[in-house]
Every structure is written in structure tokens, then in C-alpha cells.
Design a protein around this motif. Structure first.
Motif, PDB file in Angstrom:
ATOM      1  N   ALA A 213      -2.206   5.329  -2.398  1.00 22.79           N
ATOM      2  CA  ALA A 213      -2.982   5.125  -1.176  1.00 22.79           C
ATOM      3  C   ALA A 213      -4.440   4.948  -1.565  1.00 22.79           C
ATOM      4  CB  ALA A 213      -2.825   6.314  -0.240  1.00 22.79           C
ATOM      5  N   ILE A 214      -5.104   4.000  -0.931  1.00 18.51           N
ATOM      6  CA  ILE A 214      -6.490   3.701  -1.268  1.00 18.51           C
ATOM      7  C   ILE A 214      -7.370   3.908  -0.040  1.00 18.51           C
ATOM      8  CG2 ILE A 214      -6.417   1.215  -0.809  1.00 18.51           C
ATOM      9  CD1 ILE A 214      -7.801   1.187  -3.785  1.00 18.51           C
ATOM     10  N   SER A 215      -8.605   4.306  -0.283  1.00 18.46           N
ATOM     11  CA  SER A 215      -9.514   4.640   0.810  1.00 18.46           C
ATOM     12  C   SER A 215      -9.903   3.415   1.639  1.00 18.46           C
ATOM     13  CB  SER A 215     -10.762   5.332   0.267  1.00 18.46           C
ATOM     14  OG  SER A 215     -11.423   4.523  -0.687  1.00 18.46           O
ATOM     15  N   ALA A 216     -10.421   3.683   2.833  1.00 18.10           N
ATOM     16  CA  ALA A 216     -10.849   2.628   3.751  1.00 18.10           C
ATOM     17  C   ALA A 216     -11.914   1.755   3.095  1.00 18.10           C
ATOM     18  CB  ALA A 216     -11.396   3.248   5.033  1.00 18.10           C
ATOM     19  N   GLY A 217     -11.911   0.487   3.457  1.00 20.92           N
ATOM     20  CA  GLY A 217     -12.869  -0.464   2.901  1.00 20.92           C
ATOM     21  C   GLY A 217     -12.342  -1.184   1.679  1.00 20.92           C
ATOM     22  N   THR A 218     -11.139  -0.834   1.254  1.00 23.53           N
ATOM     23  CA  THR A 218     -10.500  -1.445   0.095  1.00 23.53           C
ATOM     24  C   THR A 218      -9.039  -1.707   0.436  1.00 23.53           C
ATOM     25  OG1 THR A 218     -11.952  -0.187  -1.363  1.00 23.53           O
ATOM     26  CG2 THR A 218     -10.023  -1.169  -2.373  1.00 23.53           C
ATOM     27  N   ASP A 219      -8.517  -2.824  -0.025  1.00 17.66           N
ATOM     28  CA  ASP A 219      -7.115  -3.161   0.204  1.00 17.66           C
ATOM     29  C   ASP A 219      -6.424  -3.408  -1.135  1.00 17.66           C
ATOM     30  OD1 ASP A 219      -7.176  -3.290   3.081  1.00 17.66           O
ATOM     31  OD2 ASP A 219      -8.331  -5.126   2.862  1.00 17.66           O
ATOM     32  N   MET A 220      -5.168  -3.018  -1.204  1.00 15.88           N
ATOM     33  CA  MET A 220      -4.338  -3.404  -2.338  1.00 15.88           C
ATOM     34  C   MET A 220      -3.888  -4.834  -2.081  1.00 15.88           C
ATOM     35  SD  MET A 220      -2.091  -0.047  -3.102  1.00 15.88           S
ATOM     36  CE  MET A 220      -2.803   1.562  -2.875  1.00 15.88           C
ATOM     37  N   ILE A 221      -3.894  -5.643  -3.103  1.00 13.79           N
ATOM     38  CA  ILE A 221      -3.559  -7.055  -2.958  1.00 13.79           C
ATOM     39  C   ILE A 221      -2.042  -7.219  -3.035  1.00 13.79           C
ATOM     40  CG2 ILE A 221      -3.881  -9.369  -3.885  1.00 13.79           C
ATOM     41  CD1 ILE A 221      -6.520  -8.294  -5.153  1.00 13.79           C
ATOM     42  N   PRO A 222      -1.410  -7.654  -1.924  1.00 14.45           N
ATOM     43  CA  PRO A 222       0.046  -7.860  -1.941  1.00 14.45           C
ATOM     44  C   PRO A 222       0.451  -8.829  -3.053  1.00 14.45           C
ATOM     45  CG  PRO A 222      -0.797  -7.985   0.296  1.00 14.45           C
ATOM     46  CD  PRO A 222      -1.999  -7.966  -0.620  1.00 14.45           C
ATOM     47  N   GLY A 223       1.534  -8.503  -3.743  1.00 17.29           N
ATOM     48  CA  GLY A 223       2.027  -9.352  -4.820  1.00 17.29           C
ATOM     49  C   GLY A 223       1.402  -9.060  -6.172  1.00 17.29           C
ATOM     50  N   LYS A 224       0.419  -8.180  -6.223  1.00 17.01           N
ATOM     51  CA  LYS A 224      -0.248  -7.854  -7.491  1.00 17.01           C
ATOM     52  C   LYS A 224       0.231  -6.541  -8.094  1.00 17.01           C
ATOM     53  CE  LYS A 224      -3.093 -11.340  -7.836  1.00 17.01           C
ATOM     54  NZ  LYS A 224      -3.020 -12.265  -8.953  1.00 17.01           N
ATOM     55  N   LEU A 225       1.129  -5.842  -7.403  1.00 16.56           N
ATOM     56  CA  LEU A 225       1.659  -4.591  -7.933  1.00 16.56           C
ATOM     57  C   LEU A 225       2.745  -4.897  -8.957  1.00 16.56           C
ATOM     58  CD1 LEU A 225       1.832  -1.470  -7.827  1.00 16.56           C
ATOM     59  CD2 LEU A 225       3.534  -1.752  -6.033  1.00 16.56           C
ATOM     60  N   ILE A 226       2.592  -4.344 -10.142  1.00 17.30           N
ATOM     61  CA  ILE A 226       3.601  -4.482 -11.199  1.00 17.30           C
ATOM     62  C   ILE A 226       4.123  -3.085 -11.506  1.00 17.30           C
ATOM     63  CG2 ILE A 226       4.069  -5.201 -13.569  1.00 17.30           C
ATOM     64  CD1 ILE A 226       1.672  -7.146 -13.276  1.00 17.30           C
ATOM     65  N   GLU A 227       5.409  -2.891 -11.267  1.00 17.63           N
ATOM     66  CA  GLU A 227       6.017  -1.584 -11.469  1.00 17.63           C
ATOM     67  C   GLU A 227       6.900  -1.600 -12.717  1.00 17.63           C
ATOM     68  OE1 GLU A 227       8.766  -3.876  -8.715  1.00 17.63           O
ATOM     69  OE2 GLU A 227       6.634  -3.557  -8.820  1.00 17.63           O
ATOM     70  N   PRO A 228       7.158  -0.428 -13.312  1.00 22.06           N
ATOM     71  CA  PRO A 228       8.047  -0.343 -14.469  1.00 22.06           C
ATOM     72  C   PRO A 228       9.469  -0.779 -14.112  1.00 22.06           C
ATOM     73  CG  PRO A 228       6.852   1.727 -14.146  1.00 22.06           C
ATOM     74  CD  PRO A 228       6.615   0.876 -12.934  1.00 22.06           C
ATOM     75  N   ALA A 229      10.218  -1.165 -15.111  1.00 23.21           N
ATOM     76  CA  ALA A 229      11.628  -1.527 -14.905  1.00 23.21           C
ATOM     77  C   ALA A 229      12.354  -0.363 -14.253  1.00 23.21           C
ATOM     78  CB  ALA A 229      12.280  -1.868 -16.245  1.00 23.21           C
ATOM     79  N   GLY A 230      13.210  -0.667 -13.286  1.00 16.92           N
ATOM     80  CA  GLY A 230      13.990   0.350 -12.610  1.00 16.92           C
ATOM     81  C   GLY A 230      13.325   0.927 -11.369  1.00 16.92           C
ATOM     82  N   TRP A 231      12.109   0.487 -11.067  1.00 14.26           N
ATOM     83  CA  TRP A 231      11.390   0.948  -9.881  1.00 14.26           C
ATOM     84  C   TRP A 231      11.384  -0.146  -8.824  1.00 14.26           C
ATOM     85  CZ3 TRP A 231       9.042   5.693  -8.978  1.00 14.26           C
ATOM     86  CH2 TRP A 231       9.055   6.586 -10.062  1.00 14.26           C
ATOM     87  N   ASN A 232      11.461   0.255  -7.557  1.00 10.45           N
ATOM     88  CA  ASN A 232      11.361  -0.666  -6.427  1.00 10.45           C
ATOM     89  C   ASN A 232      10.203  -0.213  -5.558  1.00 10.45           C
ATOM     90  OD1 ASN A 232      13.772  -2.250  -6.939  1.00 10.45           O
ATOM     91  ND2 ASN A 232      14.883  -0.375  -6.468  1.00 10.45           N
TER      92      ASN A 232
END
Length: 87
Positions: A10-29
Motif C-alpha cells: 500500500a502506498i501513501s496518498a499522492g502516489t500511485d502504483m503503475i498497473p502492469g509494472k508489478l513483477i512478482e516471484p514465480a508462484g505468486w499471483n
């Protein structure tokens, strides 16, 4: 080693996580509410303790403002751990 685990970013107000830029380890959804760009939730049924690196992109509305990223890790048989990083 937990058999099931979940992480929440979770990120504080005034900042957004960019959809499609999250890279997770193998086996994670990972997923987020379509309208929410300030929180992602990831889960795994096959946790590799040597592969817990998540990469994500963020967009700050004001580069001069301080942003905090909160990270929570929980799983079957382990105590919940919470971390924060301010940048």
C-alpha cells in the motif's frame, strides 16, 4: 516455510502504483481492485523463501513530497511482518 502466504503493498496518498509494472516471484499471483492504484495484494501456495523479491513502479504526483510504501507479509504458521519504506 509457510505453505500459503500473502503480501499487501500500500502506498501513501499522492502516489500511485503503475498497473502492469508489478513483477512478482514465480508462484505468486497479484491483483488489485481495478479502481485502486494504491494497493496490490499477492498470494502464493508455493512460497520459496529464497525468492521473495517483488518489483513495482510508482508515479508520484509531486516529486518533492515524501511517499511511504507499506508492505505486509503473512502466512500459515508465521507471524505477520510489516515493513515501511519512505522515499
Amino acid at each position: 516455510m509457510p505453505s500459503n502466504a500473502e503480501v499487501v503493498f500500500a502506498i501513501s496518498a499522492g502516489t500511485d502504483m503503475i498497473p502492469g509494472k508489478l513483477i512478482e516471484p514465480a508462484g505468486w499471483n497479484c491483483s488489485s481492485d481495478d479502481a485502486a492504484t494504491r494497493q496490490f495484494r499477492c498470494s502464493s501456495n508455493a512460497v520459496d523463501p529464497d525468492a521473495l523479491e517483488f518489483l513495482l513502479g510508482v508515479s508520484k504526483q509531486d516529486e518533492g513530497e515524501t511517499t511511504t510504501l507499506d508492505y505486509q507479509f503473512s502466512g500459515t504458521g508465521i507471524e505477520t511482518a510489516t515493513f515501511s519504506n519512505t522515499f
